[in-house]
Design an enzyme around this catalytic site. Structure first.
Site, PDB file in Angstrom:
ATOM      1  N   PHE A   1       0.864  -1.179   0.000  1.00  0.00           N
ATOM      2  CA  PHE A   1       0.000   0.000   0.000  1.00  0.00           C
ATOM      3  C   PHE A   1       0.898   1.226   0.000  1.00  0.00           C
ATOM      4  O   PHE A   1       1.763   1.374   0.858  1.00  0.00           O
ATOM      5  CB  PHE A   1      -0.928   0.036   1.221  1.00  0.00           C
ATOM      6  CG  PHE A   1      -1.848   1.219   1.198  1.00  0.00           C
ATOM      7  CD1 PHE A   1      -2.989   1.212   0.400  1.00  0.00           C
ATOM      8  CD2 PHE A   1      -1.562   2.359   1.933  1.00  0.00           C
ATOM      9  CE1 PHE A   1      -3.832   2.316   0.351  1.00  0.00           C
ATOM     10  CE2 PHE A   1      -2.396   3.472   1.888  1.00  0.00           C
ATOM     11  CZ  PHE A   1      -3.537   3.448   1.098  1.00  0.00           C
TER      12      PHE A   1
ATOM     13  N   ASP B   1       9.232   2.765   1.596  1.00  0.00           N
ATOM     14  CA  ASP B   1       8.039   3.476   2.035  1.00  0.00           C
ATOM     15  C   ASP B   1       7.899   3.227   3.532  1.00  0.00           C
ATOM     16  O   ASP B   1       7.415   2.179   3.952  1.00  0.00           O
ATOM     17  CB  ASP B   1       6.810   2.987   1.268  1.00  0.00           C
ATOM     18  CG  ASP B   1       5.523   3.694   1.723  1.00  0.00           C
ATOM     19  OD1 ASP B   1       5.557   4.384   2.760  1.00  0.00           O
ATOM     20  OD2 ASP B   1       4.494   3.545   1.033  1.00  0.00           O
TER      21      ASP B   1
ATOM     22  N   LYS C   1       2.586   9.906   8.316  1.00  0.00           N
ATOM     23  CA  LYS C   1       1.877   9.445   9.524  1.00  0.00           C
ATOM     24  C   LYS C   1       2.462   9.992  10.842  1.00  0.00           C
ATOM     25  O   LYS C   1       2.143  11.106  11.209  1.00  0.00           O
ATOM     26  CB  LYS C   1       1.775   7.923   9.510  1.00  0.00           C
ATOM     27  CG  LYS C   1       0.835   7.429   8.387  1.00  0.00           C
ATOM     28  CD  LYS C   1       0.265   6.059   8.613  1.00  0.00           C
ATOM     29  CE  LYS C   1      -0.901   5.762   7.700  1.00  0.00           C
ATOM     30  NZ  LYS C   1      -0.550   5.135   6.425  1.00  0.00           N
TER      31      LYS C   1
END
Ligand SMILES: *Cc1c(COP(=O)(O)O)cnc(C)c1O
Length: 394
Positions: free
Chosen positions: A124, A209, A238
């Site tokens: 993702f 990532d 995040k």
């Protein structure tokens, strides 16, 4: 737009690891807004940082110097493999910037035909047009027009398929050191080392990532530090803003060789308000002992969850993860497990591979972990009773 399947629950305020509804009901937050509230809710140092900055300056645009941004970039590069940083506002943007850095690197070297990036099944990387193509999941790509070209996907952990996928147009390999949304699937350190070797041999760039895994979540500042393997480019977001929208693309000077004035940009990216919050998050995360606390709490949580697996073989299968990025792979549907935990006022986040993620704020205490595990136990007992009841009815 009704693109979110929201739980019938709203909160009025938060305190540390707790979220509180209008009528004063307290929920133990082991979701952290999907690994975002690294320091929990209403952390006094973050509250003070944003308040003080809000009274001075919010936004000036990237037409001007932003000293706090330079400071945050320096702190990130001092603590990592990287030499340079680009600030964005989200994880997807940080990944997009990473893709652009890699493509531009080869273009600047006169090898513009090298633009393809290899990614992994279950990945993702965000919801923009390029990052859904990178993630490769049909459910996110379908219906949004032609898939952005330039991403080749291989099975998770399949080194031979990866080698076979490398061609004359390949520029980079993009991977999450731990797949978060994909179900807390930890990439073995040996696999990351093999990727680094392949990238070095074939002159490819390695992109991590770390949008979900970065900023302490896995018990090291960045998850790749468990393996000793360093990327050329890394996306963060995040936890970096602790709840304020903030993303970053970090790179070595060499990898970012094509990124010259005017080739990329962002109106909001790196504004003074975001930079004040990012620096305040690092004040806490980089303080002596903080990361060690995360590692210790992660170990405690996984130990306590091992007993849950033993006690509930009908509903849970195994525990996965690293640090405080923890997953319970379920036998019962993960949505049902998440729902019974919510009934026990414990908030979790579902993930792929029938996993329920436990992502407490990094400031979580041993007592709060004990409380969460007690609630998981109660929730699973309730679920098992329900399942037996349903069987009886049938
Ligand atoms: C959440 C996430 C993203 C996307 O971040 P957004 O802020 O939602 O754009 C990208 N990559 C990973 C690994 C993520 O967990």
């Amino acid at each position: 737009m009704p693109v979110f399947a929201r739980a019938p629950l709203a909160f009025e305020r938060g305190e540390g690891c707790w979220l509180i509804t209008d009528d004063g009901e307290r929920y133990l937050d082991f979701g952290s807004g999907v690994a975002v509230n690294a320091l929990g809710h209403a952390h006094p140092h973050l509250v003070e940082a944003i308040r003080a900055q809000a009274e001075k300056l919010w936004h000036v645009s990237n037409l001007y110097q932003i000293p706090d941004g330079e400071r945050l970039a320096r702190r990130l590069t001092d603590a990592s493999f990287a030499d340079v940083v680009f600030f964005a506002n989200s994880g997807a943007e940080a990944v997009e910037a990473s893709v652009k850095v890699a493509r531009k690197h080869f273009h600047a070297k006169g090898e513009g035909e090298r633009f393809r990036i290899i990614t992994f099944e279950g990945a993702f990387h965000g919801r923009t047009l390029a990052t859904i193509a990178a993630g490769g999941q049909a459910k996110y790509i379908e219906g949004f027009g032609p898939k952005v070209d330039g991403f080749d996907q291989v099975p998770f952990g399949d080194l031979e398929a990866l080698k076979a996928a490398i061609g004359p147009e390949t520029a980079a390999i993009l991977i999450e050191p731990v797949q978060g949304e994909g179900g807390v699937r930890v990439v073995p350190p040996a696999f990351l080392r093999a990727l680094r070797e392949i990238c070095d041999e074939r002159d490819l760039l390695l992109i991590f990532d770390e949008v979900q895994t970065g900023v302490g979540r896995t018990g090291t500042l960045f998850a790749h530090q468990h393996s000793g393997v360093e990327p050329d480019i890394m996306a963060l977001a995040k936890g970096l803003g602790g709840g304020f929208p903030l993303g970053a693309c970090l790179a070595t000077r060499e990898a970012a060789s094509g990124m010259t004035a005017g080739v990329h940009g962002s109106t909001f990216g790196g504004n003074p308000l975001a930079m004040a919050v990012g620096n305040a998050v690092l004040d806490v995360v980089l303080a002596p002992g903080f990361i060690e606390h995360v590692a210790e709490m992660g170990l405690l949580l996984r130990q306590r969850l091992a007993a849950i697996v033993d006690a509930h073989p009908e509903t849970v299968a195994e525990i996965r993860g690293e640090g405080l990025l923890t997953g319970i792979r379920c036998k019962a549907p993960n949505s049902e497990v998440s729902a019974v935990l919510r009934d026990e006022k414990l908030l979790t986040v579902a993930a792929g591979d029938n996993v329920v993620r436990l992502l407490p704020p990094l400031i979580v205490t041993a007592d709060e972990i004990g409380e969460a595990v007690a609630r998981i136990d109660r929730g699973l007992v309730a679920l098992e009773r329900k399942m037996i009841g349903a069987r009886g009815d049938a």
